[in-house]
Write an enzyme that holds these catalytic residues in place. Structure first.
Site, PDB file in Angstrom:
ATOM      1  N   SER A 104       0.822  -1.219   0.000  1.00  0.00           N
ATOM      2  CA  SER A 104       0.000   0.000   0.000  1.00  0.00           C
ATOM      3  C   SER A 104       0.853   1.265   0.000  1.00  0.00           C
ATOM      4  O   SER A 104       0.373   2.328  -0.397  1.00  0.00           O
ATOM      5  CB  SER A 104      -0.952  -0.002   1.201  1.00  0.00           C
ATOM      6  OG  SER A 104      -0.230   0.132   2.400  1.00  0.00           O
ATOM      7  N   GLU A 118       1.954   0.969  10.044  1.00  0.00           N
ATOM      8  CA  GLU A 118       2.427  -0.399   9.746  1.00  0.00           C
ATOM      9  C   GLU A 118       2.542  -1.256  11.012  1.00  0.00           C
ATOM     10  O   GLU A 118       3.255  -2.259  11.010  1.00  0.00           O
ATOM     11  CB  GLU A 118       3.790  -0.324   9.042  1.00  0.00           C
ATOM     12  CG  GLU A 118       3.796   0.485   7.752  1.00  0.00           C
ATOM     13  CD  GLU A 118       2.929  -0.119   6.643  1.00  0.00           C
ATOM     14  OE1 GLU A 118       2.873  -1.348   6.533  1.00  0.00           O
ATOM     15  OE2 GLU A 118       2.273   0.660   5.921  1.00  0.00           O
TER      16      GLU A 118
END
Ligand code: SIN
Length: 194
Positions: free
Chosen positions: A28, A99
């Site tokens: 992403s 993340e």
């Protein structure tokens, strides 16, 4: 390792005295660029392949019904294409939170399109994190992705946007494209039968 890697990552590198750091994105981070950067360049890293083997509890799924997102798995001779961003070290305060579901920062050598190299960081979710799902047949991965959704939206959007971005970068990622094709045909099958 716990699913929240924020503290782990903060202890991993000392950025003092460093003005900018190369970050390599292969998932992403290629298409959802919600951070400031100083420079952006297509790049690749060697010895790693992209796999939809990481569970997502916080973005593209929930703890009860995790989605599947990309991580990297070591494979000698493999090449993984992506996008490199030169960022200020402060950007990692945001990225470590984004993340946090199992990804740790690793250092790696980036190769740019003109053949030049730079050292950079890449987020990888290794098999010792609690959210790791590992290998499954493509059809099973596709079914899971087609049905999962989380706070960042449907898991299928992650896959389809990534596949489009990889095509734009000229990457051939058979794993991503095979799952994309299964998800797209399941979607058109649903529409034609509904
Ligand atoms: C990346 O994009 O480099 C890491 C994995 C992700 O956030 O999808």
């Amino acid at each position: 390792m716990s699913t929240n890697t924020v503290e782990h990552n903060r202890r991993r590198y000392d950025f003092s005295g460093i003005e900018s750091v190369w970050l390599f994105g292969y998932g992403s981070l290629i298409y959802k660029v919600d951070f400031p950067y100083l420079e952006q360049r297509p790049a690749m890293i060697r010895g790693w392949q992209r796999r939809f083997w990481q569970g997502s509890h916080d973005h593209r799924g929930t703890p009860e019904a995790p989605g599947r997102v990309a991580t990297l798995v070591e494979k000698p001779g493999a090449v993984c294409k992506g996008m490199a961003f030169r960022v200020s070290p402060s950007v990692f305060e945001h990225l470590d939170v984004r993340e946090k579901n199992g990804y740790l920062r690793f250092s790696t050598t980036l190769t740019f399109d003109d053949g030049s190299h730079a050292e950079g960081l890449v987020y990888i979710a290794t098999e010792d994190n609690e959210a790791y799902l590992g290998h499954a047949p493509d059809a099973q991965i596709a079914r899971q992705i087609a049905s999962a959704a989380g706070p960042s939206g449907p898991n299928a959007d992650y896959l389809l946007r990534l596949a489009e971005s990889l095509r734009a970068l000229g990457d051939d990622c058979p794993h991503t494209f095979a799952i994309e094709s299964l998800v797209r045909s399941a979607d058109s099958g649903d529409r034609s039968s509904g």
